[in-house]
Motif scaffolding. Structure first.
Motif, mmCIF file in Angstrom:
data_model
loop_
_atom_site.group_PDB
_atom_site.id
_atom_site.type_symbol
_atom_site.label_atom_id
_atom_site.label_comp_id
_atom_site.label_asym_id
_atom_site.label_seq_id
_atom_site.Cartn_x
_atom_site.Cartn_y
_atom_site.Cartn_z
ATOM 1 N N GLN A 26 5.601 2.876 34.397
ATOM 2 C CA GLN A 26 5.526 4.005 35.319
ATOM 3 C C GLN A 26 5.153 5.311 34.626
ATOM 4 O O GLN A 26 4.639 6.221 35.271
ATOM 5 N N ARG A 27 5.446 5.420 33.337
ATOM 6 C CA ARG A 27 5.247 6.694 32.658
ATOM 7 C C ARG A 27 3.813 7.212 32.786
ATOM 8 O O ARG A 27 3.591 8.358 33.174
ATOM 9 N N PRO A 28 2.771 6.408 32.477
ATOM 10 C CA PRO A 28 1.398 6.940 32.617
ATOM 11 C C PRO A 28 1.011 7.232 34.056
ATOM 12 O O PRO A 28 0.340 8.228 34.341
ATOM 13 N N LEU A 29 1.455 6.373 35.010
ATOM 14 C CA LEU A 29 1.139 6.612 36.418
ATOM 15 C C LEU A 29 1.792 7.901 36.908
ATOM 16 O O LEU A 29 1.150 8.717 37.591
ATOM 17 N N MET A 34 1.830 13.248 39.037
ATOM 18 C CA MET A 34 2.537 14.522 39.062
ATOM 19 C C MET A 34 1.660 15.654 38.526
ATOM 20 O O MET A 34 1.741 16.798 38.988
ATOM 21 N N GLY A 35 0.813 15.341 37.567
ATOM 22 C CA GLY A 35 -0.119 16.356 37.089
ATOM 23 C C GLY A 35 -1.097 16.766 38.173
ATOM 24 O O GLY A 35 -1.415 17.954 38.328
ATOM 25 N N PHE A 36 -1.583 15.777 38.950
ATOM 26 C CA PHE A 36 -2.476 16.108 40.061
ATOM 27 C C PHE A 36 -1.765 16.970 41.113
ATOM 28 O O PHE A 36 -2.351 17.885 41.689
ATOM 29 N N THR A 37 -0.473 16.695 41.336
ATOM 30 C CA THR A 37 0.293 17.474 42.308
ATOM 31 C C THR A 37 0.408 18.932 41.871
ATOM 32 O O THR A 37 0.372 19.846 42.710
ATOM 33 N N PRO A 76 6.005 11.966 28.929
ATOM 34 C CA PRO A 76 5.726 11.011 27.837
ATOM 35 C C PRO A 76 6.850 10.884 26.819
ATOM 36 O O PRO A 76 6.900 9.908 26.076
ATOM 37 N N ARG A 77 7.761 11.864 26.766
ATOM 38 C CA ARG A 77 8.826 11.844 25.767
ATOM 39 C C ARG A 77 10.125 11.251 26.285
ATOM 40 O O ARG A 77 11.105 11.176 25.542
ATOM 41 N N THR A 78 10.136 10.866 27.536
ATOM 42 C CA THR A 78 11.377 10.317 28.098
ATOM 43 C C THR A 78 11.616 8.922 27.550
ATOM 44 O O THR A 78 10.726 8.077 27.551
ATOM 45 N N LYS A 79 12.839 8.671 27.080
ATOM 46 C CA LYS A 79 13.198 7.386 26.500
ATOM 47 C C LYS A 79 14.186 6.596 27.356
ATOM 48 O O LYS A 79 14.405 5.419 27.100
ATOM 49 N N SER A 80 14.797 7.244 28.350
ATOM 50 C CA SER A 80 15.793 6.558 29.177
ATOM 51 C C SER A 80 15.431 6.696 30.644
ATOM 52 O O SER A 80 14.776 7.657 31.066
ATOM 53 N N ALA A 125 7.260 8.002 46.459
ATOM 54 C CA ALA A 125 8.098 6.816 46.627
ATOM 55 C C ALA A 125 7.852 5.732 45.579
ATOM 56 O O ALA A 125 8.808 5.192 45.006
ATOM 57 N N PRO A 126 6.593 5.378 45.249
ATOM 58 C CA PRO A 126 6.409 4.306 44.247
ATOM 59 C C PRO A 126 6.788 4.714 42.828
ATOM 60 O O PRO A 126 6.928 3.859 41.962
ATOM 61 N N LEU A 127 6.929 6.048 42.604
ATOM 62 C CA LEU A 127 7.173 6.516 41.242
ATOM 63 C C LEU A 127 8.632 6.442 40.842
ATOM 64 O O LEU A 127 8.949 6.478 39.647
ATOM 65 N N TRP A 128 9.546 6.372 41.808
ATOM 66 C CA TRP A 128 10.962 6.310 41.448
ATOM 67 C C TRP A 128 11.275 4.970 40.788
ATOM 68 O O TRP A 128 10.905 3.914 41.299
ATOM 69 N N LEU A 129 11.990 4.986 39.673
ATOM 70 C CA LEU A 129 12.286 3.748 38.941
ATOM 71 C C LEU A 129 13.317 2.895 39.651
ATOM 72 O O LEU A 129 13.233 1.667 39.653
ATOM 73 N N THR A 130 14.323 3.522 40.242
ATOM 74 C CA THR A 130 15.424 2.761 40.834
ATOM 75 C C THR A 130 15.686 3.255 42.247
ATOM 76 O O THR A 130 15.358 4.406 42.588
ATOM 77 N N PRO A 131 16.283 2.432 43.105
ATOM 78 C CA PRO A 131 16.653 2.892 44.448
ATOM 79 C C PRO A 131 17.602 4.092 44.399
ATOM 80 O O PRO A 131 17.524 4.973 45.272
ATOM 81 N N MET A 132 18.491 4.130 43.396
ATOM 82 C CA MET A 132 19.402 5.263 43.288
ATOM 83 C C MET A 132 18.627 6.560 43.077
ATOM 84 O O MET A 132 18.915 7.593 43.687
ATOM 85 N N HIS A 133 17.639 6.514 42.190
ATOM 86 C CA HIS A 133 16.812 7.702 41.969
ATOM 87 C C HIS A 133 16.099 8.094 43.264
ATOM 88 O O HIS A 133 16.016 9.280 43.609
ATOM 89 N N PHE A 134 15.576 7.088 43.978
ATOM 90 C CA PHE A 134 14.839 7.365 45.213
ATOM 91 C C PHE A 134 15.733 8.034 46.259
ATOM 92 O O PHE A 134 15.370 9.065 46.845
ATOM 93 N N VAL A 135 16.897 7.450 46.492
ATOM 94 C CA VAL A 135 17.812 8.005 47.520
ATOM 95 C C VAL A 135 18.253 9.405 47.127
ATOM 96 O O VAL A 135 18.240 10.346 47.948
#
Length: 781
Positions: A26-29, A34-37, A76-80, A125-135
């Protein structure tokens, strides 16, 4: 036990590993979307400035754009996954705040806000890693948006339209997009994990296969903490072939499965176990040699309790501890060598790889070397190796032109405690436990420790080095450290690459460049024997070539002329100095001097010894060789001239006859009767034969293998020295050096003369058979 390698900390759950893998995907997408936004938001800010209505300060809105851009750069620097989700939540809140600020002051702000309130959650919506993050992200997004919109009054129709878009279209669409994409990613991850598991697992035993084991082990060595200890265990089931042959492969497969179960149970706390192939298994564990030996012994006992139809299984074990700078394959090879020793000493036992007697990278030049036994030189040094001591013997090399010692080859010898030498056949005999590379490195430390005590200050030290050691990673730097620790400089050391397996020519060529950067000179030993060839020399480009001793005694077929002069000339033209080894007689020394050899070595000049013998007698021998050559050169020239002079005289007489109009056969009639005459001929200005050749007594029917080139009339000869030299000196009879005749396949000499005939300038000549033994050759040859 899982066959996937574990760490001492708990293994991540499937969910955690899925989210970490999703983060990689997901990181590159997310970065691009987000850069386009951010760019789209800046376009909205610019469009808002074109509207005349009052607006929020531009600085606030640009500050929102700046924060958004910084959040994008942090992706790009996010590790978690938690940090990635937090960035997404903050990004959504700042974005909605910026959008609301941008619409403030407009008569119809919902015209600007409504698309954002619908599109942003759907696109994110497709960018959120987990349902918790999405909600969490969507709840906060709508909460902030509603809070910022409070106070603005709208008609019921507008409110109904807004909530219809948000509740009926925006939020449900975002939920569908997120959970559908999440499910797709999860199914893809499960399939990928299953395929990786199958590719890394031996299907019979459930252990790692060789490829996965090696890859994991190499990664472990690269990432281990400084000072961490790692050991390898290599085991092989004893007499396994008899189990398959006598009772069938099903019984053999069951035995392999049972051994694998023992390994799984025993190494649960360690990192990995693998079936390397057949009945061989390997383990990698975080422990020192002592701990690995204890585990291996426990495994040996457990395996010995497994029944087979004719008794019980047994296994042999080899154990090795990782050494600094060592690759995993070298570690595994040392464990394999220890396993072989366990097999050869009775099976069903554990053997450890032999430790180095000392570390040659930190040689104890001052304290670690023991003095020789009483009666020997007390200043010399030796070191314990297995059940004997390593010592140095030095053999001198002489510059023939300077007539003095210029270097010494260090030769390794073994010595018993009472001072008697160990026979080389015993010392260097292959052993299952031997580490040829370790002995090679140890010899360098021993020789350097003795060289600083023994050698003259301006002499070269020739150090023998195996190709495998020569190309080893980092050894150029390590050897430089050893040399300087011994009080020497690399410029005084010549590395003599031995004739042995262990390194490709490309690897040795690259390694030679590294050693030269430190100042070492490079020599190649035993050229003319084994694998040595010109291609190897031309790619390694040694400074010095040591010719195998047999080459000094090698001669051409038929004439028995030595080939050494031509070989030395060839190597000199390639830019290499030449050492000839094996000089044992005065005649061989004379040949070496006559062949323009640079340096000589051999028993005649000095035998290997712990002490250096005075060189004066050798100086006299070399000087005598020069005197013999000087005296013999004039004699050789006189003999050669006396042999060819009759041919010159008769060739001149034949030329006079041809100019007087005598026919070719008649002009050459007398010359064609001379004993060594193969044929007489005439060549035109282009080197092509005119007419036929007049054959002499030495002519014979050509060998079948030379038939395609037997007719000289088909060829052009103006490239031959005997043609060119005759043209340069018209009217003078020229004698060539001996050459191999293409037509007859024999060593020949040509006597030629350039003359002017009625048809133009031509070269006439006679070819002489010079293949008989005992004939004089030109002094220059």
């Amino acid at each position: 036990m899982s066959t996937i390698p574990t760490q001492h900390q708990p293994q991540p759950s499937l969910r955690e590993r899925f989210h970490r893998r999703s983060l990689e995907h997901q990181r590159p997408l997310s970065l691009v979307t987000m850069g386009f936004t951010v760019l789209a938001f800046l376009c909205m800010v610019a469009a808002r400035e074109l509207v005349g209505a009052p607006s929020a300060p531009l600085g606030y809105r640009l500050l929102c754009a700046l924060v958004l851009a910084l959040l994008v750069l942090a992706i790009p620097r996010t590790k978690s996954t938690a940090l990635f989700g937090a960035i997404g939540v903050v990004y959504m809140l700042v974005l909605v705040g910026g959008v609301v600020l941008n619409a403030r002051g407009l008569v119809d702000p919902l015209v600007w806000l409504l698309p954002a309130l619908v599109v942003i959650p759907i696109c994110a919506a497709p960018l959120w890693l987990t349902p918790m993050h999405f909600v969490t992200g969507n709840a906060l997004f709508y909460a902030v948006a509603i809070a910022l919109l409070l106070g603005n009054t709208h008609s019921r129709e507008v409110d109904a339209a807004v909530w219809t878009w948000v509740i009926v279209i925006g939020a449900p669409s975002a939920a569908v997009f997120h959970f559908s994409f999440y499910r797709f990613r999860r199914n893809h991850f499960l399939l990928e994990s299953q395929l990786a598991q199958l590719a890394a697992t031996d299907p019979l035993t459930g252990l790692q296969n060789r490829r996965a084991f090696v890859k994991h082990a190499e990664g472990r060595l690269e990432t281990r903490a400084p000072g961490a200890q790692i050991s390898a265990i290599f085991l092989d089931i004893d007499s396994f072939k008899s189990l398959n042959d006598r009772f069938g492969h099903a019984v053999g497969d069951h035995a392999l499965f049972q051994v694998a179960q023992v390994l799984k149970d025993a190494v649960a706390l360690y990192h990995s176990a693998s079936r390397i192939g057949g009945e061989e298994f390997a383990l990698l564990l975080d422990d020192d040699l002592a701990g690995a030996l204890r585990l291996a012994e426990r495994l040996r006992v457990d395996i010995a309790a497994i029944e087979r139809p004719d008794g019980y299984l047994t296994a042999s074990f080899g154990v090795a501890e990782h050494r600094p700078g060592e690759s995993f394959m070298v570690l595994l090879d040392r464990a394999d060598e220890a396993l072989l020793r366990a097999k050869q000493t009775g099976r069903n036992r554990v053997c450890a790889a032999r430790a180095l007697p000392f570390d040659p990278l930190q040689p104890p030049f001052d304290d670690g070397f023991a003095p020789h036994a009483a009666g020997n030189d007390p200043s010399a040094a030796r070191y314990r190796w297995e059940d004997f001591y390593l010592i140095s013997h030095f053999q001198p090399l002489y510059s023939l032109s300077h007539q003095k010692q210029v270097g010494f080859e260090a030769l390794l010898r073994g010595e018993q405690g009472d001072g008697t030498l160990v026979p080389p056949i015993v010392m260097f005999a292959p052993k299952p436990s031997s580490d040829e590379g370790a002995l090679d490195r140890a010899s360098h430390a021993v020789h350097l420790g003795n060289a600083r005590r023994t050698l003259p200050g301006d002499a070269w030290l020739f150090l023998n080095i195996l190709p495998a050691t020569f190309v080893a990673d980092g050894y150029a730097d390590q050897l430089t450290t050893i040399v300087r620790a011994a009080g020497l400089e690399p410029e005084r050391v010549i590395l003599e690459i031995l004739e042995s397996h262990g390194g490709s020519v490309d690897d040795m060529s690259r390694a030679a460049a590294r050693y030269r950067q430190h100042g070492f000179l490079i020599a190649v030993d035993d050229f003319g024997a084994g694998q040595s060839n010109l291609d190897r020399l031309l790619r390694i480009r040694p400074d010095i070539v040591k010719l195998d001793g047999e080459l000094i005694r090698a001669t051409t077929h038929g004439t028995q002329q030595p080939i050494l002069p031509k070989l030395v000339s060839l190597l000199h033209q390639a830019g290499m100095l030449v050492v000839v080894e094996g000089v044992e007689t005065a005649e061989e020394l004379i040949l070496a001097v006559e062949s323009n050899v640079d340096f000589a070595q051999g028993y005649l000049l000095g035998r290997p010894a712990a002490e250096i013998a005075p060189p004066e007698s050798v100086h006299r021998q070399i000087d005598d060789a020069f005197d013999v050559i000087a005296q013999g050169r004039a004699h050789q020239h006189a003999l050669f001239e006396s042999e060819v002079e009759p041919y010159r005289l008769e060739l001149r007489r034949a030329a006079d006859d041809l100019r007087a109009g005598v026919m070719m056969d008649d002009a050459f009639a007398t010359l064609a009767t001379f004993a060594r005459c193969i044929s007489c001929f005439i060549l035109d200005e282009t080197g092509r034969q005119i007419g036929h050749e007049v054959r002499g007594p030495a002519w014979c029917k050509d060998a079948a293998s030379l038939q395609p080139v037997a007719n000289p009339r088909d060829a052009r000869w103006d490239h031959r020295p005997y043609f060119r030299n005759a043209v340069l000196l018209p009217g003078e009879a020229i004698t060539s050096n001996p050459y191999l005749s293409l037509a007859s396949g024999r060593p020949c000499i040509a006597v030629t003369l350039a003359v002017q005939l009625g048809s133009g300038r031509c070269v006439m000549g006679v070819e002489l058979d010079w293949s008989a033994r005992g004939l004089p050759w030109p002094a220059g040859e």
